[in-house]
Scaffold this active site. Structure first.
Site, PDB file in Angstrom:
ATOM      1  N   HIS A 439       0.691  -1.205  -0.117  1.00 41.44           N
ATOM      2  CA  HIS A 439       0.043  -0.088   0.116  1.00 41.44           C
ATOM      3  C   HIS A 439       0.963   1.167   0.050  1.00 41.44           C
ATOM      4  O   HIS A 439       0.343   2.338  -0.416  1.00 41.44           O
ATOM      5  CB  HIS A 439      -0.847   0.114   1.191  1.00 41.44           C
ATOM      6  CG  HIS A 439      -2.432   0.650   0.987  1.00 41.44           C
ATOM      7  ND1 HIS A 439      -2.248   1.824   0.085  1.00 41.44           N
ATOM      8  CD2 HIS A 439      -3.326   0.639   1.558  1.00 41.44           C
ATOM      9  CE1 HIS A 439      -3.486   2.376   0.141  1.00 41.44           C
ATOM     10  NE2 HIS A 439      -4.190   1.713   0.968  1.00 41.44           N
ATOM     11  N   TYR A 555     -14.806   5.722   8.190  1.00 43.84           N
ATOM     12  CA  TYR A 555     -13.744   6.300   7.322  1.00 43.84           C
ATOM     13  C   TYR A 555     -14.002   5.924   6.008  1.00 43.84           C
ATOM     14  O   TYR A 555     -14.474   4.405   5.728  1.00 43.84           O
ATOM     15  CB  TYR A 555     -12.188   5.441   7.719  1.00 43.84           C
ATOM     16  CG  TYR A 555     -11.062   5.966   6.992  1.00 43.84           C
ATOM     17  CD1 TYR A 555     -10.457   6.761   7.541  1.00 43.84           C
ATOM     18  CD2 TYR A 555     -10.957   5.521   5.781  1.00 43.84           C
ATOM     19  CE1 TYR A 555      -9.020   7.352   7.063  1.00 43.84           C
ATOM     20  CE2 TYR A 555      -9.920   5.916   5.110  1.00 43.84           C
ATOM     21  CZ  TYR A 555      -8.827   6.682   5.504  1.00 43.84           C
ATOM     22  OH  TYR A 555      -7.804   7.282   5.054  1.00 43.84           O
ATOM     23  N   THR A 568      -5.009  10.740  -0.719  1.00 42.35           N
ATOM     24  CA  THR A 568      -6.325  10.499  -0.227  1.00 42.35           C
ATOM     25  C   THR A 568      -6.742  11.480   0.841  1.00 42.35           C
ATOM     26  O   THR A 568      -5.726  12.271   1.285  1.00 42.35           O
ATOM     27  CB  THR A 568      -6.739   9.013   0.406  1.00 42.35           C
ATOM     28  OG1 THR A 568      -5.713   8.994   1.539  1.00 42.35           O
ATOM     29  CG2 THR A 568      -6.276   7.868  -0.968  1.00 42.35           C
TER      30      THR A 568
END
Length: 738
Positions: A439, A555, A568
């Site tokens: 990630h 979230y 993001t």
């Protein structure tokens, strides 16, 4: 997707001692380093621009300007308004290439033309930058939005979760922070915004991802699924041959900057910088912080099969291997009868365990000799390939099949994936594929863009023979895949086993429930006059309240790629409007018209918050950076400490689709992937990924932990199903009406 897990209560080790001057110098040092890294990237892009053509300029356009200047001179027209003559006088006199007047005049015109050309490029780019910096178009079509500070926006987001006394306490902390601490911290962020390209992204990558010492498996890495309704071939090596070839085709387009940017609502291009580290990238473990190693090129892939590691070349000379050649090479790996070397089978478990333990083992046992050479072959590969012996596949008649497929992609057996690589292709025995993705280097839409290209190329451009093999005739004289050689001592094997046990405990604790929601999809949701994402997010709030009897901090990841190097921002989906709607639904005494009105208010609020997040007006990344500055300065802020320690018990993400129009989904409705998913964020919470797959279906990936008595992924999935149906019934929207 899984970033929320790392964003809560992360460990921060910068604790400088000394007077205020030294503390400020510490903050300035990190701002300076951010700027240096930013300018390095800019210089690399300038170099690439010169080599490949500086947009909007090109060698042809430069030649046109030169010819226009020279032509006008021969026509006795001075379009330079005397500048050519001035440049000619400034040229050095004497021998050499400037000796004749004709040469000096021509050189002066070339210099003038080059200056005009570069000035035009500069002004065009600056004008384009100003145009792209305007984000008001996102709101103009949906009315005006209110203006409030990010601190008070935070208070608004937590109001439905706190009682009056708790809210008053937070309000007091926020007011004290805003008046006393925030102005000083903000000055450093303003300074960083002037110096660095993006004031958030480098710190986000470092502190949320690279400094985390938790295992990558389940906690950070996420997975992506294959097409689930069609199967091009059931031959494992053939499918992989086409897919790997398509991936290198994509890499070649990426290197040549031939990939068109994704457009936000078809209007504004989004930043593509995250794509730069898609290939040839590995996360290198460190004792306190990892680093991302990115190479400019790699000509091989690393392959794992039955406990053995191989190096498979992608090129013969300068030519990319054809799919049929790659199929032959992968089949050679599958046919290799050699057993694993001692310690080799579970070696990749090191990448699944604790990061500090992996860093120590890497330094102790893999820094020299054959172990270093073999590890280099893996870490310097374009990507990693896992050839599995299992054959998971989605069967609509077997609900558990999709969940088993997801579990195989999320963690496998904890030692048949190299979790440090930018991504691992998993090829199952039946020809089904999937990805496991690290990630830190990029977010899910980036790998989704690659995956759409690859699946489309595999299906519609490369194809297979009638027997399921790759097209063409392979070259049997190609060098066979190279078996990697290891010398793993007993002490290292004990560390490998310990990492495996840590990862296995995490994997065994994950409950993953993946399902296809069939009653309706995007098409019928639009009849409710709301965005599909808002519809699903409000349904998730209703489902969670029914599941747990309370609301929680929620979230949802939103892209900020309309900014250079943006990643993001968080959309806090649990709002006062959504909770009012949920409570009214649960009470069951409200008129349908009232419920519709409450739903529309909640939907409008959510859509506005999403736009604010996309246009840089979210609150969480800003508060995150303020918190970092406070730590650099040694400033204590109870408000920031509380904000950054709040658990996200419901972490959600929508999987992007159809970023590339590789085919017409209306013409090929069965060519659908099922999206992807990630592990639960909180020990007592849920992770929910969903993909609104076309007009008629939605895929959900719900995760939780077996060790929590409060959560159950399948139970929550059933609540999600019912919530979607109940909201649709408010508007009398269901599939039977279509």
């Amino acid at each position: 997707m899984a970033e929320a897990h790392q964003a809560v209560a992360f460990q921060f080790t910068v604790t400088p001692d000394g007077v205020d001057f030294r503390l400020s110098r510490e903050a300035l040092k990190h701002i300076y380093l951010s700027g240096i890294n930013s300018w390095k990237k800019r210089l690399i892009r300038i170099k690439n621009g010169i080599l490949r053509g500086v947009y909007p300029g090109s060698p042809t356009s430069w030649l046109v300007v030169v010819m226009a200047t020279v032509g006008s001179s021969y026509c006795k027209v001075d379009i330079s308004m005397g500048l050519v003559c001035y440049i000619q006088r400034c040229l050095p006199e004497g021998c050499g290439p400037y000796q004749t007047p004709q040469t000096r005049a021509l050189l002066s015109m070339v210099v003038f033309s080059t200056g005009v050309w570069m000035t035009g490029i500069f002004f065009f780019r600056q004008t384009l930058k100003l145009l792209l910096s305007y984000h008001g178009w996102m709101f103009e079509m949906h009315g005006q939005t209110s203006h409030f500070t990010k601190v008070w926006a935070y208070l608004e987001s937590v109001r439905p979760l706190l009682d009056d006394a708790e809210y008053y306490r937070m309000e007091t902390l926020a007011k004290d922070f805003q008046e006393k601490t925030a102005p000083r911290l903000q000055k450093y962020l303003v300074l960083k915004s002037w110096w660095a390209t993006n004031y958030v992204s480098d710190w986000w990558e470092e502190y949320v991802y690279l400094r985390s010492r938790a295992p990558l498996v389940v906690n950070s890495n996420y997975y992506v699924m294959d097409f689930v309704f069609i199967q091009n071939t059931n031959i494992q090596a053939a499918r992989l041959g086409n897919i790997v070839h398509a991936m290198i085709m994509y890499r070649r387009k990426l290197d040549r900057e031939e990939i068109k940017p994704v457009m936000a609502q078809g209007i504004v291009p989004m930043c593509s910088s995250q794509m730069e580290r898609m290939f040839n990238t590995t996360r290198i473990p460190g004792k306190e912080s990892d680093l991302l190693q990115h190479l400019s090129d790699s000509r091989h892939v690393a392959v794992y099969h039955k406990g053995r590691f191989f190096k498979v070349w992608l090129y013969e000379g300068s030519q990319l291997l054809k799919p049929c050649d790659l199929e032959m090479q992968f089949q050679r790996v599958l046919d290799d009868p050699s057993p694993p070397q001692p310690g080799e089978e579970k070696l990749a478990a090191l990448t699944a365990g604790g990061r500090a333990e992996w860093a120590q083992a890497r330094q102790a046992f893999f820094s020299s000799g054959k172990n270093k050479a073999a590890l280099d072959a893996i870490e310097r590969a374009a990507f990693f390939v896992a050839l599995d012996e299992e054959s998971p596949r989605y069967d609509p008649e077997d609900e558990a099949s999709l969940s088993l497929y997801g579990k195989a992609l999320l963690h496998g057996n904890c030692y048949n994936r190299w979790f440090d690589k930018s991504f691992t292709i998993i090829a199952f025995k039946n020809g089904q594929l999937g990805l496991n993705t690290e990630h830190a280097w990029a977010d899910a839409p980036i790998i989704g863009h690659l995956w759409e290209f690859v699946l489309g190329t595999d299906t519609f451009h490369l194809g297979y023979t009638e027997t399921g093999h790759c097209l063409g005739k392979p070259n049997p004289m190609l060098m066979a895949p190279q078996r990697l050689q290891w010398d793993i001592p007993e002490q290292c094997r004990a560390i490998i086993e310990n990492s495996y046990q840590v990862a296995k405990a995490l994997a065994d604790d994950v409950e993953l429930y993946c399902f296809q929601f069939l009653p309706f999809g995007k098409g019928l949701i639009k009849k409710c006059r709301t965005s599909p994402d808002a519809f699903v997010q409000i349904a998730l709030q209703l489902a969670h309240f029914r599941d747990r009897g309370k609301f929680c901090l929620t979230y949802e990841a939103s892209m900020t790629r309309m900014f250079r190097e943006g990643r993001t921002e968080t959309v806090r989906s649990c709002t006062s409007e959504s909770t009012a709607f949920v409570q009214a639904m649960v009470e069951g005494s409200h008129m349908k018209a009232d419920l519709q009105d409450l739903f529309r208010k909640a939907s409008k609020k959510h859509q506005n918050m999403y736009r604010l997040a996309m246009t840089g007006c979210g609150i969480d990344r800003h508060l995150f950076c303020l918190y970092l500055v406070s730590k650099y300065l040694g400033v204590s802020s109870p408000f920031l400490a509380e904000v950054l320690s709040e658990p996200w018990r419901l972490s959600t993400s929508q999987t992007a689709q159809f970023q590339i129009r590789m085919f017409d989904p209306d013409k090929y409705p069965k060519h659908l992937g099922a999206g992807g998913g990630f592990g639960p964020v909180a020990d007592d919470g849920y992770g929910v990924s969903y993909m609104i797959a076309g007009e008629n279906t939605i895929f959900f990936h719900v995760s939780s932990k077996f060790s929590s008595s409060e959560t159950n992924a399948q139970r929550f999935g059933n609540h999600i199903r019912q919530a979607l149906l109940d909201i649709a019934d408010l508007f009398q929207v269901h599939k039977a009406d279509s």
